[in-house]
Structure formats: C-alpha cells, structure tokens
Design a protein around this motif. Structure first.
Motif, PDB file in Angstrom:
ATOM      1  N   GLY A 176      10.066   2.887  -3.521  1.00  0.00           N
ATOM      2  CA  GLY A 176      10.255   4.304  -3.844  1.00  0.00           C
ATOM      3  C   GLY A 176       9.037   5.132  -3.500  1.00  0.00           C
ATOM      4  O   GLY A 176       9.144   6.235  -2.944  1.00  0.00           O
ATOM      5  N   LEU A 177       7.853   4.585  -3.789  1.00  0.00           N
ATOM      6  CA  LEU A 177       6.617   5.298  -3.490  1.00  0.00           C
ATOM      7  C   LEU A 177       6.377   5.375  -1.990  1.00  0.00           C
ATOM      8  O   LEU A 177       5.982   6.423  -1.462  1.00  0.00           O
ATOM      9  CB  LEU A 177       5.441   4.600  -4.189  1.00  0.00           C
ATOM     10  N   ALA A 178       6.642   4.270  -1.264  1.00  0.00           N
ATOM     11  CA  ALA A 178       6.425   4.248   0.184  1.00  0.00           C
ATOM     12  C   ALA A 178       7.355   5.225   0.894  1.00  0.00           C
ATOM     13  O   ALA A 178       6.948   5.927   1.832  1.00  0.00           O
ATOM     14  CB  ALA A 178       6.634   2.832   0.720  1.00  0.00           C
ATOM     15  N   THR A 179       8.610   5.292   0.465  1.00  0.00           N
ATOM     16  CA  THR A 179       9.550   6.239   1.074  1.00  0.00           C
ATOM     17  C   THR A 179       9.095   7.681   0.829  1.00  0.00           C
ATOM     18  O   THR A 179       9.202   8.539   1.716  1.00  0.00           O
ATOM     19  CB  THR A 179      10.959   6.032   0.504  1.00  0.00           C
ATOM     20  N   SER A 180       8.576   7.943  -0.355  1.00  0.00           N
ATOM     21  CA  SER A 180       8.077   9.289  -0.680  1.00  0.00           C
ATOM     22  C   SER A 180       6.880   9.646   0.189  1.00  0.00           C
ATOM     23  O   SER A 180       6.764  10.782   0.681  1.00  0.00           O
ATOM     24  CB  SER A 180       7.692   9.353  -2.162  1.00  0.00           C
ATOM     25  N   VAL A 181       5.978   8.681   0.391  1.00  0.00           N
ATOM     26  CA  VAL A 181       4.826   8.913   1.268  1.00  0.00           C
ATOM     27  C   VAL A 181       5.298   9.214   2.685  1.00  0.00           C
ATOM     28  O   VAL A 181       4.768  10.109   3.364  1.00  0.00           O
ATOM     29  CB  VAL A 181       3.884   7.686   1.260  1.00  0.00           C
ATOM     30  N   ASN A 182       6.302   8.471   3.149  1.00  0.00           N
ATOM     31  CA  ASN A 182       6.838   8.682   4.494  1.00  0.00           C
ATOM     32  C   ASN A 182       7.405  10.084   4.658  1.00  0.00           C
ATOM     33  O   ASN A 182       7.333  10.681   5.740  1.00  0.00           O
ATOM     34  CB  ASN A 182       7.920   7.642   4.780  1.00  0.00           C
ATOM     35  N   ARG A 183       7.974  10.642   3.596  1.00  0.00           N
ATOM     36  CA  ARG A 183       8.526  12.008   3.636  1.00  0.00           C
ATOM     37  C   ARG A 183       7.414  13.047   3.755  1.00  0.00           C
ATOM     38  O   ARG A 183       7.619  14.130   4.310  1.00  0.00           O
ATOM     39  CB  ARG A 183       9.337  12.287   2.371  1.00  0.00           C
ATOM     40  N   PRO A 209       3.572  -1.893  -4.802  1.00  0.00           N
ATOM     41  CA  PRO A 209       3.127  -0.553  -5.213  1.00  0.00           C
ATOM     42  C   PRO A 209       1.675  -0.269  -4.834  1.00  0.00           C
ATOM     43  O   PRO A 209       1.339   0.873  -4.478  1.00  0.00           O
ATOM     44  CB  PRO A 209       3.294  -0.589  -6.734  1.00  0.00           C
ATOM     45  N   GLN A 210       0.809  -1.274  -4.885  1.00  0.00           N
ATOM     46  CA  GLN A 210      -0.600  -1.063  -4.521  1.00  0.00           C
ATOM     47  C   GLN A 210      -0.729  -0.676  -3.045  1.00  0.00           C
ATOM     48  O   GLN A 210      -1.535   0.186  -2.683  1.00  0.00           O
ATOM     49  CB  GLN A 210      -1.418  -2.327  -4.804  1.00  0.00           C
ATOM     50  N   THR A 211       0.089  -1.323  -2.196  1.00  0.00           N
ATOM     51  CA  THR A 211       0.068  -0.995  -0.769  1.00  0.00           C
ATOM     52  C   THR A 211       0.557   0.431  -0.531  1.00  0.00           C
ATOM     53  O   THR A 211      -0.028   1.193   0.259  1.00  0.00           O
ATOM     54  CB  THR A 211       0.963  -1.975   0.015  1.00  0.00           C
ATOM     55  N   ALA A 212       1.621   0.806  -1.242  1.00  0.00           N
ATOM     56  CA  ALA A 212       2.161   2.161  -1.096  1.00  0.00           C
ATOM     57  C   ALA A 212       1.163   3.206  -1.597  1.00  0.00           C
ATOM     58  O   ALA A 212       1.032   4.280  -1.001  1.00  0.00           O
ATOM     59  CB  ALA A 212       3.474   2.284  -1.872  1.00  0.00           C
ATOM     60  N   SER A 213       0.445   2.884  -2.651  1.00  0.00           N
ATOM     61  CA  SER A 213      -0.541   3.843  -3.172  1.00  0.00           C
ATOM     62  C   SER A 213      -1.711   4.004  -2.204  1.00  0.00           C
ATOM     63  O   SER A 213      -2.282   5.097  -2.078  1.00  0.00           O
ATOM     64  CB  SER A 213      -1.039   3.401  -4.549  1.00  0.00           C
ATOM     65  N   GLU A 214      -2.075   2.925  -1.495  1.00  0.00           N
ATOM     66  CA  GLU A 214      -3.128   3.031  -0.479  1.00  0.00           C
ATOM     67  C   GLU A 214      -2.686   3.956   0.661  1.00  0.00           C
ATOM     68  O   GLU A 214      -3.496   4.719   1.208  1.00  0.00           O
ATOM     69  CB  GLU A 214      -3.463   1.640   0.063  1.00  0.00           C
ATOM     70  N   LEU A 215      -1.396   3.874   1.020  1.00  0.00           N
ATOM     71  CA  LEU A 215      -0.861   4.778   2.037  1.00  0.00           C
ATOM     72  C   LEU A 215      -0.935   6.231   1.560  1.00  0.00           C
ATOM     73  O   LEU A 215      -1.256   7.137   2.342  1.00  0.00           O
ATOM     74  CB  LEU A 215       0.585   4.407   2.363  1.00  0.00           C
ATOM     75  N   ALA A 216      -0.638   6.433   0.290  1.00  0.00           N
ATOM     76  CA  ALA A 216      -0.700   7.785  -0.272  1.00  0.00           C
ATOM     77  C   ALA A 216      -2.122   8.339  -0.194  1.00  0.00           C
ATOM     78  O   ALA A 216      -2.334   9.513   0.145  1.00  0.00           O
ATOM     79  CB  ALA A 216      -0.212   7.770  -1.717  1.00  0.00           C
ATOM     80  N   VAL A 217      -3.104   7.494  -0.489  1.00  0.00           N
ATOM     81  CA  VAL A 217      -4.509   7.922  -0.405  1.00  0.00           C
ATOM     82  C   VAL A 217      -4.874   8.274   1.031  1.00  0.00           C
ATOM     83  O   VAL A 217      -5.553   9.270   1.298  1.00  0.00           O
ATOM     84  CB  VAL A 217      -5.440   6.807  -0.939  1.00  0.00           C
ATOM     85  N   GLU A 218      -4.398   7.465   1.968  1.00  0.00           N
ATOM     86  CA  GLU A 218      -4.715   7.687   3.388  1.00  0.00           C
ATOM     87  C   GLU A 218      -4.198   9.035   3.880  1.00  0.00           C
ATOM     88  O   GLU A 218      -4.867   9.709   4.681  1.00  0.00           O
ATOM     89  CB  GLU A 218      -4.102   6.560   4.229  1.00  0.00           C
ATOM     90  N   PHE A 219      -3.046   9.432   3.384  1.00  0.00           N
ATOM     91  CA  PHE A 219      -2.464  10.711   3.817  1.00  0.00           C
ATOM     92  C   PHE A 219      -2.764  11.861   2.850  1.00  0.00           C
ATOM     93  O   PHE A 219      -2.192  12.939   2.986  1.00  0.00           O
ATOM     94  CB  PHE A 219      -0.948  10.556   3.982  1.00  0.00           C
ATOM     95  N   GLY A 220      -3.645  11.642   1.910  1.00  0.00           N
ATOM     96  CA  GLY A 220      -4.062  12.708   0.993  1.00  0.00           C
ATOM     97  C   GLY A 220      -2.962  13.176   0.063  1.00  0.00           C
ATOM     98  O   GLY A 220      -2.845  14.377  -0.203  1.00  0.00           O
ATOM     99  N   ILE A 221      -2.163  12.218  -0.442  1.00  0.00           N
ATOM    100  CA  ILE A 221      -1.028  12.559  -1.307  1.00  0.00           C
ATOM    101  C   ILE A 221      -1.340  12.155  -2.744  1.00  0.00           C
ATOM    102  O   ILE A 221      -1.629  10.984  -3.019  1.00  0.00           O
ATOM    103  CB  ILE A 221       0.261  11.848  -0.825  1.00  0.00           C
ATOM    104  N   LYS A 222      -1.271  13.110  -3.638  1.00  0.00           N
ATOM    105  CA  LYS A 222      -1.501  12.855  -5.062  1.00  0.00           C
ATOM    106  C   LYS A 222      -0.207  12.385  -5.719  1.00  0.00           C
ATOM    107  O   LYS A 222       0.867  12.898  -5.408  1.00  0.00           O
ATOM    108  CB  LYS A 222      -1.991  14.141  -5.738  1.00  0.00           C
ATOM    109  N   THR A 223      -0.326  11.422  -6.636  1.00  0.00           N
ATOM    110  CA  THR A 223       0.872  10.876  -7.285  1.00  0.00           C
ATOM    111  C   THR A 223       0.768  10.974  -8.802  1.00  0.00           C
ATOM    112  O   THR A 223      -0.202  10.485  -9.398  1.00  0.00           O
ATOM    113  CB  THR A 223       1.084   9.394  -6.900  1.00  0.00           C
ATOM    114  N   TYR A 224       1.756  11.639  -9.393  1.00  0.00           N
ATOM    115  CA  TYR A 224       1.912  11.647 -10.853  1.00  0.00           C
ATOM    116  C   TYR A 224       2.996  10.634 -11.201  1.00  0.00           C
ATOM    117  O   TYR A 224       4.087  10.662 -10.620  1.00  0.00           O
ATOM    118  CB  TYR A 224       2.324  13.033 -11.353  1.00  0.00           C
TER     119      TYR A 224
END
Length: 333
Positions: A176-183, A209-224
C-alpha cells in the motif's frame, strides 16, 4: 441600499448636536424675527386672516434640513465593493492509502471501522479545496483507486465506492505504501504527503514496509500513519457463514504500532492511534492543520462616493428658503 452605506468622516456627525441648540434659540427669539409697531389704537385697522405669518417657521425648518444634509455630506457617505482573488503559492499532493482487509469491518468504531473512516476522510477531502488528492486501497495486494486529481467530486465518489472484498484479504502495508509512493514520485508539488491507515500487522505482499518507506524518503514524501482500532478486544469477522456472510466474534486488536511509528518518523511524518470515531476525527483535523496550503489573497476595494446628492439637496433647500423669504414672506419679515 442603506445597509451598504458607510461614512468616511463620521466625526462630522458631532455637528448635528448644534441643531437642537439652534431650534431652542429660534423658539426663544422668534418674536424678534418680525418688526413691531406700537400705536394707541387699532380701531382703524381691519383684522386680516392670512395664514402666511403662521407658516413663516417653514423657512427655519428648511434651513435646518439644509444644514442636516450638508453635515451628512461632509461625513462622506460611500459604498464599498470588495473583490478578492486568491493564489495558491504552495500546493500539496496527498495520497490516502486505505486498508480494506476484512478486519476493517470490526465494530469497535460505529457502524464499523471502514464506514467510520470513509465518513471522516470525506470531510477531510472537502476541507482541502486547493490540493490534489488520490486514493490507494490495499489488502493482500494494492492498487490505485484514483490518481491524484483536483476534482474532489471524483475522489469523493471513489471513496464512497470502497468496500471490503474488491481484492484478496490480508494486510500488505508495504504494498500500500509503495503504490502510494509510485503515485506521487512524478509529482511537481512542493509538498507530497501520504496518509496510510491500517488496523493490523503486515502479513502479505512482496514489498517490505521499510523498503517502501526508504522509497518515500528518496522522493521527498512525508507519511502520516494511523493505527485504527480500540484497545483490547473487538467484534471482528472470524469466519464465513454458509450464505457467504461474515460470522463475527471477539478478537484481540493487533496493530504493529512500532512499524507504523518507524515509517512515520523515517519519512518526517507522525504516527496516530484512533481508538474510536471521535479520536479518528481529531487525527484528521490535526493532519489538516499540520499540512496547510499557503494561499495568497489579493483584495481590491472600490469606493463610490454618495455625498454629491446630499450637497445638491442642501443647496436646493437653501435656495428655496431664500426664494420664499424674499417673495411670499417678504412683507412679514
């Protein structure tokens, strides 16, 4: 019409206090306004029945009305028309990742977790008119329900259509987190945010989830992240009945709060726990305050002066007084 009138110089209305004083002065001095003649007898004069002497105070009334109109004109009555134009200086793109596993039908929130979430999320979406919002749903797998869009009617309709059973059961938080990052990874917005909600632990999917959160950091995406569920036991689907409906039973509420806290902190967001409907509303309100869109507002004010008709009226009243004084009432003044 009068309710839209304002006065630029209201201090001139203090001059109206002179009008009662002028009226009192006139009452005490009106007898001196006409010439008098003393004679020993009036037998030689025929009494007249003219009404003009009784109407002479009209001249003073006209003067007072002229002064009133003049003072009001000095106060500068005017109408104000204000037009505004807003410019969004900092846009925010938001993806809401929603868990639709069977446990989201638990009844510790009313009427159930998924219905409570949809109601609160709907109000959140309506309160973000200047942002783009997208929806991702996940269970055993994940997919994009709605790409990020500024058309809130599309997002709200898609949110209303979300139900359990559209994908296989499970809780694939990483997916779910990885798909959101992709969007959001291609977004040009200055601020990119994911709001990920779940009521369980990561037990499905092929992305951690840890891998998906690293992707979020790479693209500057904050997650609540939001953990949804009461403390202790909850009435939750535990099996299927013969007719295909769920059989409910009490089970422990298991939420991987450690994981959700880690994902939030790594990406610069925050973890929340919603144990009831009210707490869920408070969480979305807090996120709404934390992620504010900067809006620049321009105001244009147009004033239209209304004193000219009053000044003209004052002049006409004074001219009328003078005309009457030196024509009709001339022989009595």
């Amino acid at each position: 019409m009068l309710e839209n009138i304002q006065f630029a110089n209201p201090q001139f209305f203090w001059l109206l206090l002179m009008l009662p004083l002028a009226m009192v002065w006139y009452i005490f001095n009106r007898k001196k306004d006409s010439a008098s003649l003393k004679i020993s007898s009036i037998k030689g004069f025929k009494a007249g029945n003219s009404i003009l002497p009784k109407l002479k105070p009209i001249l003073y009334v006209l003067r007072l009305l002229a002064l009133t109109a003049l003072i009001t004109a000095l106060a500068r009555p005017q109408t104000k028309d204000v037009s505004t134009r807003t410019k969004t200086t900092k846009g925010i793109d938001i993806v809401m990742a929603i868990d639709v596993s069977s446990s989201m039908l638990a009844k510790d929130l009313k009427p159930d977790r998924l219905s409570a979430l949809k109601e609160v999320a709907s109000e959140f979406i309506k309160g973000r008119p200047n942002d783009r919002i997208g929806l991702v749903v996940y269970s055993g797998e994940s997919f994009t329900k709605t790409p990020i869009t500024s058309d809130k009617s599309i997002v709200l309709r898609a949110l209303n259509e979300i139900n359990h059973g559209i994908i296989e059961d499970g809780t694939a938080i990483g997916m779910g987190l990885a798909t959101s990052v992709n969007r959001l990874k291609e977004s040009k917005a200055l601020s990119k945010v994911i709001i990920l909600l779940t009521d369980g632990v990561n037990n499905a999917g092929f992305i951690e989830p840890q891998t998906a959160s690293e992707l979020a950091v790479e693209f500057g995406i904050k997650t609540y992240t939001i953990g949804l569920g009461s403390n202790g036991m909850a009435l939750t689907p535990v099996a299927y009945n013969l007719d295909g409906s769920f059989r409910f039973g009490y089970r422990d509420v298991e939420i991987d709060e450690k994981l959700l806290t880690e994902v939030a902190e790594v990406t610069g967001g925050k973890y929340f726990r919603a144990t009831n409907n009210e707490k869920l509303e408070e969480i979305y309100e807090e996120i709404n305050k934390l992620e504010k869109t900067e809006i620049e507002e321009f105001k244009y004010t147009n004033y239209e002066e209304k004193f000219r008709p009053l000044a003209i009226l004052a002049g006409l009243l004074l001219m009328m007084e003078l005309a009457l004084r030196y024509t009709i009432f001339r022989s009595f003044i």
